[in-house]
Structures are given as C-alpha cells and as structure tokens.
Design an enzyme around this catalytic site. Structure first.
Site, PDB file in Angstrom:
ATOM      1  N   CYS A  79       0.843  -1.205   0.000  1.00 41.32           N
ATOM      2  CA  CYS A  79       0.000   0.000   0.000  1.00 41.32           C
ATOM      3  C   CYS A  79       0.881   1.259   0.000  1.00 41.32           C
ATOM      4  O   CYS A  79       1.631   1.472  -0.932  1.00 41.32           O
ATOM      5  CB  CYS A  79      -0.989  -0.027   1.162  1.00 41.32           C
ATOM      6  SG  CYS A  79      -2.348   1.164   0.958  1.00 41.32           S
ATOM      7  N   HIS A 180      -3.762  -4.653  -0.226  1.00 42.01           N
ATOM      8  CA  HIS A 180      -3.311  -5.244   1.035  1.00 42.01           C
ATOM      9  C   HIS A 180      -3.386  -6.766   0.945  1.00 42.01           C
ATOM     10  O   HIS A 180      -4.463  -7.340   1.128  1.00 42.01           O
ATOM     11  CB  HIS A 180      -4.191  -4.765   2.193  1.00 42.01           C
ATOM     12  CG  HIS A 180      -3.960  -3.355   2.591  1.00 42.01           C
ATOM     13  ND1 HIS A 180      -2.992  -2.987   3.503  1.00 42.01           N
ATOM     14  CD2 HIS A 180      -4.573  -2.211   2.209  1.00 42.01           C
ATOM     15  CE1 HIS A 180      -3.020  -1.667   3.666  1.00 42.01           C
ATOM     16  NE2 HIS A 180      -3.969  -1.178   2.889  1.00 42.01           N
ATOM     17  N   GLU A 182      -2.403  -8.863   3.086  1.00 42.97           N
ATOM     18  CA  GLU A 182      -2.760  -9.381   4.414  1.00 42.97           C
ATOM     19  C   GLU A 182      -4.253  -9.285   4.700  1.00 42.97           C
ATOM     20  O   GLU A 182      -4.753  -9.888   5.655  1.00 42.97           O
ATOM     21  CB  GLU A 182      -1.950  -8.656   5.499  1.00 42.97           C
ATOM     22  CG  GLU A 182      -2.422  -7.264   5.854  1.00 42.97           C
ATOM     23  CD  GLU A 182      -2.025  -6.174   4.880  1.00 42.97           C
ATOM     24  OE1 GLU A 182      -2.293  -5.000   5.194  1.00 42.97           O
ATOM     25  OE2 GLU A 182      -1.447  -6.482   3.812  1.00 42.97           O
TER      26      GLU A 182
END
EC number: 4.3.2.10
Length: 209
Positions: A79, A180, A182
C-alpha cells in the site's frame, strides 16, 4: 527472517498474523542492524506519503532501506509502503521517496468515490514470482487515493478503477503491492507465501557465495 519495518505508520498486526499463519519467521523492528541481518524486508504503510518519509528519516531508516534494495535483498512494499519505493509523490506536496523504483505517485482522478476502497479484480500483465499459484483475475482488497505512474515493464498486475491502477509491480528484487495482501484472504496469503519463497531462494544464494 523477514523484517517488518516499524516506523509508526504501518498495518503491522495484520501482516504479522498473516505471516504467522503460514509459518514465516519474522520480527517487527526499527533497528538498522536487525534490518541488515534480515533475509527479506516488508515495508507496510497507512497514511500520507510526506509524513511517512519524515517518519523513516526520523528513525534513520531511509539509507538502510535503500541499501537493502540495492544489494539484492528481497523487499516488498505494501500500500503506502509500495508508493514509498518510488522516486516522488504529489501527495500534499512534492516529496522525494526512497527512489528504488522509477515513477511518480499521483492522485487518482476518476469519476468514482475516492479512496478506492474494497475488493477489485487483479489482472495479470506480467509473470512474477508473487503470481505463483494465484489465478489471473483474483480479487484483492484496496484502500488508497494515490497510485504509482511507472514504466509498463514493471507492472505485473492491474485493477480497473476509472484508470488502469498498477496493483503489482516488480523490478529485480523489489516488489510492490498497492492492495493489502494481508487483508485479501487466501489469495493474499498465497502471495505472501510466494514472497517467502523469494526470500528463501535469495538466502540460499547468499549461503552459496
């Protein structure tokens, strides 16, 4: 060992949880010595580009990150962390980045809601290790108002949001994800596992020297 850079502006907990779930040895650090000793680096980031660079400079991390990039150590920016890898950003004011990738970070000028937030399809434009075992057109999770304008030969995946947004970029040992991983479910976890593979391969190459 993968070093997650802690400079006060990263979504560190989610990244830690994702890496733990796939058995990746890691540490959260802002210490130069630990970063140098690591086998790979993840640079997270949430917030504004100028403040992030100021935070990295305050912790004396700019030079060590630049050296990691130049020595071949795998480095993944996520990001805002991806945006920091580039030469400059227009966010708030013209600011210099780490300069590890050529390009400029610009504000999204699209007829849609800003920030670009939510799930979007990632289309493969170029093979890269992080694409391993990930289907072209998989959905990933974005939250951003700025994007990287960079050479086409670096762009490995794009998402459509009024313009073609570079979602995945790579140049040598430097990787960037505008989304992202994650927060992108099993797809994102697989991408982080693929980065782990890149780190393992680089570590093995260093041991054989």
């Amino acid at each position: 060992m993968i070093a997650i850079i802690d400079y006060g502006m990263g979504n560190i907990r989610s990244i830690e949880q994702a890496l733990t779930s796939i058995g990746v040895e890691h540490l959260v650090t802002d210490r130069q010595r630990e970063i140098v000793k690591s086998d790979g680096v993840i640079l997270p980031g949430v917030g504004a580009f100028p403040k992030a660079m100021e935070a990295l400079e305050a912790k004396k991390l700019v030079t060590v990150l630049q050296e990691c990039g130049k020595t071949g150590k795998p480095l993944l920016g996520i990001c805002l962390g991806m945006q920091l890898l580039f030469e400059k950003s227009e966010e708030m004011k013209s600011s210099n980045g780490l300069g590890l990738l050529p390009g400029v970070v610009r504000k999204l000028q699209v007829p849609y809601k800003i920030p670009h937030m939510g799930w979007n399809r990632l289309t493969k434009t170029k093979e890269m290790p992080i694409w391993n075992r990930v289907a072209d057109g998989s959905f990933v999770y974005y939250v951003h108002s700025y994007y990287a304008e960079c050479p086409n030969d670096m762009i490995c995946g794009t998402s459509e949001y009024g313009i073609s947004v570079p979602g995945l970029v790579a140049k040598g040992n430097i990787f960037g994800a505008q989304f992202h991983p994650e927060k992108s479910g099993e797809i994102g976890i697989q991408m982080l596992a693929n980065f782990k593979g890149v780190v393992k391969q680089w570590k093995s190459s260093q041991l054989s020297i």
